[in-house]
Design an enzyme around this catalytic site. Structure first.
Site, mmCIF file in Angstrom:
data_model
loop_
_atom_site.group_PDB
_atom_site.id
_atom_site.type_symbol
_atom_site.label_atom_id
_atom_site.label_comp_id
_atom_site.label_asym_id
_atom_site.label_seq_id
_atom_site.Cartn_x
_atom_site.Cartn_y
_atom_site.Cartn_z
ATOM 1 N N ARG A 1 -15.330 -4.446 -3.840
ATOM 2 C CA ARG A 1 -13.997 -5.036 -3.952
ATOM 3 C C ARG A 1 -13.946 -5.952 -5.169
ATOM 4 O O ARG A 1 -14.843 -6.775 -5.369
ATOM 5 C CB ARG A 1 -13.656 -5.824 -2.690
ATOM 6 C CG ARG A 1 -13.576 -4.981 -1.426
ATOM 7 C CD ARG A 1 -13.366 -5.845 -0.202
ATOM 8 N NE ARG A 1 -14.463 -6.787 -0.016
ATOM 9 C CZ ARG A 1 -14.463 -7.767 0.877
ATOM 10 N NH1 ARG A 1 -13.405 -7.942 1.653
ATOM 11 N NH2 ARG A 1 -15.496 -8.563 0.991
ATOM 12 N N LYS B 1 -8.211 0.995 4.100
ATOM 13 C CA LYS B 1 -7.405 -0.185 3.780
ATOM 14 C C LYS B 1 -6.388 -0.448 4.886
ATOM 15 O O LYS B 1 -5.557 0.423 5.180
ATOM 16 C CB LYS B 1 -6.645 0.007 2.463
ATOM 17 C CG LYS B 1 -7.512 0.196 1.238
ATOM 18 C CD LYS B 1 -6.641 0.384 -0.001
ATOM 19 C CE LYS B 1 -7.458 0.488 -1.270
ATOM 20 N NZ LYS B 1 -6.592 0.680 -2.463
ATOM 21 N N ASN C 1 2.054 -4.485 -6.001
ATOM 22 C CA ASN C 1 2.195 -5.784 -5.351
ATOM 23 C C ASN C 1 3.544 -6.401 -5.709
ATOM 24 O O ASN C 1 3.826 -6.644 -6.891
ATOM 25 C CB ASN C 1 1.059 -6.709 -5.789
ATOM 26 C CG ASN C 1 -0.295 -6.162 -5.374
ATOM 27 O OD1 ASN C 1 -0.753 -6.372 -4.276
ATOM 28 N ND2 ASN C 1 -0.936 -5.419 -6.282
ATOM 29 N N ARG D 1 -5.438 -5.451 -13.005
ATOM 30 C CA ARG D 1 -4.136 -5.952 -12.552
ATOM 31 C C ARG D 1 -3.212 -5.999 -13.767
ATOM 32 O O ARG D 1 -3.500 -6.663 -14.763
ATOM 33 C CB ARG D 1 -4.285 -7.345 -11.946
ATOM 34 C CG ARG D 1 -2.979 -8.147 -11.756
ATOM 35 C CD ARG D 1 -1.946 -7.465 -10.877
ATOM 36 N NE ARG D 1 -2.427 -7.154 -9.554
ATOM 37 C CZ ARG D 1 -2.378 -7.998 -8.527
ATOM 38 N NH1 ARG D 1 -1.896 -9.215 -8.688
ATOM 39 N NH2 ARG D 1 -2.817 -7.604 -7.343
ATOM 40 N N ASP E 1 -2.080 -2.411 -9.501
ATOM 41 C CA ASP E 1 -3.531 -2.314 -9.633
ATOM 42 C C ASP E 1 -3.890 -0.892 -10.027
ATOM 43 O O ASP E 1 -3.405 0.069 -9.409
ATOM 44 C CB ASP E 1 -4.215 -2.695 -8.314
ATOM 45 C CG ASP E 1 -3.947 -4.139 -7.920
ATOM 46 O OD1 ASP E 1 -3.644 -4.950 -8.822
ATOM 47 O OD2 ASP E 1 -4.029 -4.448 -6.724
ATOM 48 N N LYS F 1 0.839 -1.199 0.000
ATOM 49 C CA LYS F 1 0.000 0.000 0.000
ATOM 50 C C LYS F 1 0.877 1.253 0.000
ATOM 51 O O LYS F 1 0.673 2.167 -0.797
ATOM 52 C CB LYS F 1 -0.913 0.010 1.232
ATOM 53 C CG LYS F 1 -1.764 -1.250 1.435
ATOM 54 C CD LYS F 1 -2.839 -1.387 0.406
ATOM 55 C CE LYS F 1 -3.807 -2.521 0.762
ATOM 56 N NZ LYS F 1 -3.210 -3.838 0.932
ATOM 57 N N GLU G 1 -2.305 0.114 -6.022
ATOM 58 C CA GLU G 1 -1.325 -0.632 -5.225
ATOM 59 C C GLU G 1 -0.199 -1.116 -6.119
ATOM 60 O O GLU G 1 -0.357 -1.237 -7.341
ATOM 61 C CB GLU G 1 -1.988 -1.844 -4.547
ATOM 62 C CG GLU G 1 -3.029 -1.501 -3.508
ATOM 63 C CD GLU G 1 -3.569 -2.746 -2.806
ATOM 64 O OE1 GLU G 1 -2.961 -3.832 -2.964
ATOM 65 O OE2 GLU G 1 -4.588 -2.633 -2.115
ATOM 66 N N ARG H 1 -10.576 -7.038 -13.344
ATOM 67 C CA ARG H 1 -11.285 -7.785 -12.308
ATOM 68 C C ARG H 1 -12.539 -6.997 -11.939
ATOM 69 O O ARG H 1 -12.444 -5.919 -11.367
ATOM 70 C CB ARG H 1 -10.367 -7.984 -11.090
ATOM 71 C CG ARG H 1 -9.072 -8.714 -11.443
ATOM 72 C CD ARG H 1 -8.078 -8.711 -10.301
ATOM 73 N NE ARG H 1 -7.672 -7.357 -9.955
ATOM 74 C CZ ARG H 1 -6.843 -7.058 -8.947
ATOM 75 N NH1 ARG H 1 -6.321 -8.043 -8.215
ATOM 76 N NH2 ARG H 1 -6.524 -5.817 -8.680
#
Length: 327
Positions: free
Chosen positions: A248, A176, A298, A226, A288, A141, A296, A240
């Protein structure tokens, strides 16, 4: 006969126990299969099987052979027995020129200690993907805040009054937890919601833990993209889409994957990240993006490879391995 006695090149994957992985979903399995197709011997271990004796980094690893898992119109053709392993044995970590750190979060004490042990192997010439020091430094994050100008308005704080003031300014917001994964613990609220301060007290553990609050992006109903970057370059993406009644979009909480292509804006975001990702040894990364805004970054064990391969027909794992072995 193992790779280390046959002379074949070998790669080690540090993962959760292999029997727990979901082969039709897990990007680690896709990468291991790609390594095998590239003529590499694949070995696996868990973080608990790493050790150091004196200055020697060691691992109790076992070689693995994976069956092919082919995409179909409705999913994947999965053999009943999709992997075979030999007995584990203790070996120097330096036996493996390439080591993937693909243990899923949480990034807890065990995870952090494993990165320190892998860093010792790195000093002995082993290439660890992603770089252990960067795995410690890049919270998924907080790391994105290096490019806060690409993000929705964001605040990280443990102070309830500060968080509440941000929510009052922006109205619809998302909270978050900084250590969360796969959408777990993400909460949507509003600056005028009854009981907001009580909620903020709860998520901050009575103002002891900072959380991230962001302005809610309504366009998330169309999906959260993503994008998988390999050595700083975007090789594939999957959209997504949240389930009905849900904001979400994570696949783990019911989001549905859709084929997609990158927009010019998304390519610009990727280009801004490239230099830093390469400089910090973040070879395999999933970012993302919602409505052209970075959400984000990842770095621990990014997912999405299977969805990109099945929906877009892009052999992403093979392309990743090709770039790795050519480097």
């Amino acid at each position: 006969m193992s790779a280390l006695t046959s002379g074949l090149p070998a790669q080690l994957f540090v993962i959760d126990p292999i029997a727990r992985l979901r082969p039709t979903k897990d990007s680690s399995v896709a990468l291991m299969q790609a390594a095998q197709r590239a003529g590499q011997q694949v070995w696996v271990c868990t973080p608990a099987q790493l050790s150091v004796q004196g200055q020697d980094a060691l691992v109790q690893a076992q070689p693995i052979r994976l069956a092919e898992i082919r995409p179909t119109a409705s999913g994947w053709d999965l053999p009943d027995q999709w992997f075979e392993t030999d007995e584990p044995r203790w070996l120097p970590l330096s036996s493996f020129p390439l080591v993937w750190m693909r243990k899923d979060p949480p990034v807890d004490e065990a995870y952090l200690y494993a990165t320190h042990l892998l860093e010792l192997a790195e000093r002995q010439g082993v290439r660890v993907l992603n770089r252990p020091a960067s795995l410690r430094a890049w919270n998924e994050k907080l790391g994105a805040l290096r490019w806060s100008h690409l993000m929705a308005p964001s605040l990280v704080s443990a102070d309830v009054e500060q968080l509440a003031a941000f929510a009052a300014d922006h109205g619809d917001v998302v909270l978050k937890p900084l250590g969360g994964r796969a959408g777990q613990g993400v909460v949507r609220s509003h600056g005028a919601a009854p009981g907001l301060k009580a909620l903020l007290e709860l998520v901050t553990a009575q103002q002891a833990l900072p959380v991230m609050v962001q302005a809610f992006l309504p366009a998330v109903t169309a999906g959260d993209k993503r994008i998988l970057l390999v050595d700083g370059e975007p090789l594939g993406a999957v959209n997504r889409k949240p389930a009905a009644g849900e904001f979400r979009s994570n696949l783990a909480v019911g989001g549905s994957p859709q084929a997609t292509e990158l927009t010019e804006r998304e390519r610009q975001i990727c280009a801004e990240l490239t230099t830093s990702l390469r400089a910090e040894g973040l070879f395999f990364v999933g970012i993302d993006v919602i409505d052209g805004r970075l959400s984000e970054i990842n770095v621990t064990s990014p997912t999405g490879v299977r969805e990109v391969e099945r929906l877009s027909g892009i052999p992403l794992a093979d392309q990743t391995m090709e770039r790795l072995l050519a480097g």
